[in-house]
Motif scaffolding. Structure first.
Motif, PDB file in Angstrom:
ATOM      1  N   SER A  72       0.833  -1.201   0.000  1.00  0.00           N
ATOM      2  CA  SER A  72       0.000   0.000   0.000  1.00  0.00           C
ATOM      3  C   SER A  72       0.869   1.253   0.000  1.00  0.00           C
ATOM      4  N   ILE A  73       1.953   1.239   0.754  1.00  0.00           N
ATOM      5  CA  ILE A  73       2.879   2.368   0.781  1.00  0.00           C
ATOM      6  C   ILE A  73       3.503   2.574  -0.592  1.00  0.00           C
ATOM      7  N   GLU A  74       3.900   1.494  -1.229  1.00  0.00           N
ATOM      8  CA  GLU A  74       4.512   1.589  -2.560  1.00  0.00           C
ATOM      9  C   GLU A  74       3.540   2.165  -3.581  1.00  0.00           C
ATOM     10  N   THR A  75       2.301   1.675  -3.565  1.00  0.00           N
ATOM     11  CA  THR A  75       1.301   2.149  -4.514  1.00  0.00           C
ATOM     12  C   THR A  75       0.948   3.608  -4.265  1.00  0.00           C
ATOM     13  N   ALA A  76       0.735   3.947  -2.984  1.00  0.00           N
ATOM     14  CA  ALA A  76       0.368   5.321  -2.638  1.00  0.00           C
ATOM     15  C   ALA A  76       1.493   6.291  -2.973  1.00  0.00           C
ATOM     16  N   THR A  77       2.732   5.883  -2.742  1.00  0.00           N
ATOM     17  CA  THR A  77       3.867   6.751  -3.046  1.00  0.00           C
ATOM     18  C   THR A  77       3.938   7.063  -4.533  1.00  0.00           C
ATOM     19  N   ALA A  78       3.747   6.058  -5.369  1.00  0.00           N
ATOM     20  CA  ALA A  78       3.773   6.286  -6.819  1.00  0.00           C
ATOM     21  C   ALA A  78       2.682   7.263  -7.241  1.00  0.00           C
ATOM     22  N   THR A  79       1.482   7.095  -6.678  1.00  0.00           N
ATOM     23  CA  THR A  79       0.376   7.999  -7.005  1.00  0.00           C
ATOM     24  C   THR A  79       0.665   9.415  -6.524  1.00  0.00           C
ATOM     25  N   LEU A  80       1.161   9.531  -5.292  1.00  0.00           N
ATOM     26  CA  LEU A  80       1.446  10.844  -4.721  1.00  0.00           C
ATOM     27  C   LEU A  80       2.454  11.616  -5.551  1.00  0.00           C
ATOM     28  N   LEU A  81       3.537  10.958  -5.915  1.00  0.00           N
ATOM     29  CA  LEU A  81       4.593  11.664  -6.637  1.00  0.00           C
ATOM     30  C   LEU A  81       4.179  12.003  -8.064  1.00  0.00           C
ATOM     31  N   ALA A  82       3.287  11.199  -8.633  1.00  0.00           N
ATOM     32  CA  ALA A  82       2.780  11.524  -9.969  1.00  0.00           C
ATOM     33  C   ALA A  82       1.825  12.716  -9.921  1.00  0.00           C
ATOM     34  N   GLU A  83       0.981  12.765  -8.890  1.00  0.00           N
ATOM     35  CA  GLU A  83      -0.030  13.811  -8.802  1.00  0.00           C
ATOM     36  C   GLU A  83       0.455  15.063  -8.065  1.00  0.00           C
ATOM     37  N   HIS A  84       1.455  14.893  -7.209  1.00  0.00           N
ATOM     38  CA  HIS A  84       1.946  16.019  -6.397  1.00  0.00           C
ATOM     39  C   HIS A  84       3.476  16.041  -6.414  1.00  0.00           C
ATOM     40  N   PRO A  85       4.063  16.365  -7.551  1.00  0.00           N
ATOM     41  CA  PRO A  85       5.523  16.326  -7.669  1.00  0.00           C
ATOM     42  C   PRO A  85       6.245  17.335  -6.780  1.00  0.00           C
ATOM     43  N   ARG A  86       5.506  18.304  -6.230  1.00  0.00           N
ATOM     44  CA  ARG A  86       6.131  19.299  -5.349  1.00  0.00           C
ATOM     45  C   ARG A  86       6.020  18.910  -3.872  1.00  0.00           C
ATOM     46  N   LEU A  87       5.599  17.701  -3.602  1.00  0.00           N
ATOM     47  CA  LEU A  87       5.505  17.233  -2.217  1.00  0.00           C
ATOM     48  C   LEU A  87       6.827  17.480  -1.492  1.00  0.00           C
ATOM     49  N   ASN A  88       6.771  18.206  -0.385  1.00  0.00           N
ATOM     50  CA  ASN A  88       8.014  18.515   0.320  1.00  0.00           C
ATOM     51  C   ASN A  88       7.923  18.364   1.837  1.00  0.00           C
ATOM     52  N   VAL A  89       6.768  17.942   2.337  1.00  0.00           N
ATOM     53  CA  VAL A  89       6.627  17.724   3.781  1.00  0.00           C
ATOM     54  C   VAL A  89       5.905  16.403   4.021  1.00  0.00           C
ATOM     55  N   LEU A  90       6.496  15.580   4.855  1.00  0.00           N
ATOM     56  CA  LEU A  90       5.884  14.329   5.299  1.00  0.00           C
ATOM     57  C   LEU A  90       5.678  14.403   6.799  1.00  0.00           C
TER      58      LEU A  90
END
Length: 249
Positions: free
Chosen positions: A64-82
């Motif tokens: 689930s982490i792997e799948t969600a990470t791929a989706t997040l980075l595709a849709e939100h390439p400026r993600l900078n805070v976790l």
């Protein structure tokens, strides 16, 4: 931490401290993405906060982490805070045989989950001009509550992990912070109406103010004496703390 203009992922963002943090950051013109297992909680939070985004994520499940990470980075390439906020707290009795399911679920959610999430996103975060990883531990990492011994052990481990992560990233663009909440009025252990717990609103207000400083550890005022207790003579304080919790009269 800069409190505006970020793209922020908050695990466990559909309820409790996670939702309240998400809403506070959303109001400051950040793109906030909340993540969690319970779709109903995510949808309710989105309905109350137009413009916020959500993704279903089970931090117990590496796939689930792997799948969600791929989706997040595709849709939100400026993600900078976790913000690693997802966690569970269950009552246990370390003086008796432990239920293995309780042990495994607590360690998996509270410890492996944040480590796996950070690992999945760290290379992306290092490529950002400014990035932040925030791990949510607890004052119980420093003064354990014996009725939830496994939970407290995972939070102590998160504190240790955070220190090591901070050292490893000290020459990068990634800031590493830790929020160590006290007992807060949330759904955790059905504490919404618990008079001994800190109301959620002032906790969030103080936490947001601390996040805006250069402090690596984010502590509200009521949490500071517990955080400062650690030392070779801590046992008497821990005994008194547990006695007061179990026998408040």
């Amino acid at each position: 931490m800069h409190l505006t203009g970020n793209t922020i992922l908050i695990t466990g963002g559909g309820s409790g401290i996670g939702r309240a943090l998400a809403e506070a950051l959303h109001r400051l013109d950040n793109q906030v993405i909340i993540a969690g297992r319970r779709l109903g909680h995510l949808e309710a939070t989105l309905a109350a906060n137009p413009g916020m985004r959500a993704i279903q994520l089970d931090v117990d499940d590496p796939r689930s982490i792997e799948t969600a990470t791929a989706t997040l980075l595709a849709e939100h390439p400026r993600l900078n805070v976790l913000i690693n906020n997802a966690g569970i707290m269950q009552i246990d009795h370390l003086g008796e045989a432990l239920d293995d399911a309780l042990l495994v679920s607590t360690v998996t959610t509270n410890l492996l989950g944040p480590i796996r999430m950070t690992s999945a996103l760290i290379e992306h975060l290092k490529r950002q001009e400014q990035a932040t990883v925030i791990n949510v531990s607890s004052v119980l990492a420093f003064v354990p509550l014996a009725v939830a011994g496994v939970y407290c052990a995972t939070k102590a481990a998160i504190h240790s992990y955070t220190q090591s992560l901070r050292y490893r990233l000290k020459d990068s663009s990634v800031q590493v912070m830790e929020i160590a909440p006290p007992w807060v009025q949330t759904d955790l252990l059905n504490s919404n109406d618990e008079p001994r717990a800190m109301p959620l609103a002032p906790f969030i207000e103080q936490t947001m103010a601390a996040l805006a400083t250069a402090d690596e550890e984010v502590l509200v005022d009521i949490a500071k004496p517990l955080r400062n207790n650690v030392g070779p003579n801590e046992t008497p304080f821990i005994t008194q703390f547990n006695d007061l919790f179990l026998n408040p009269q």
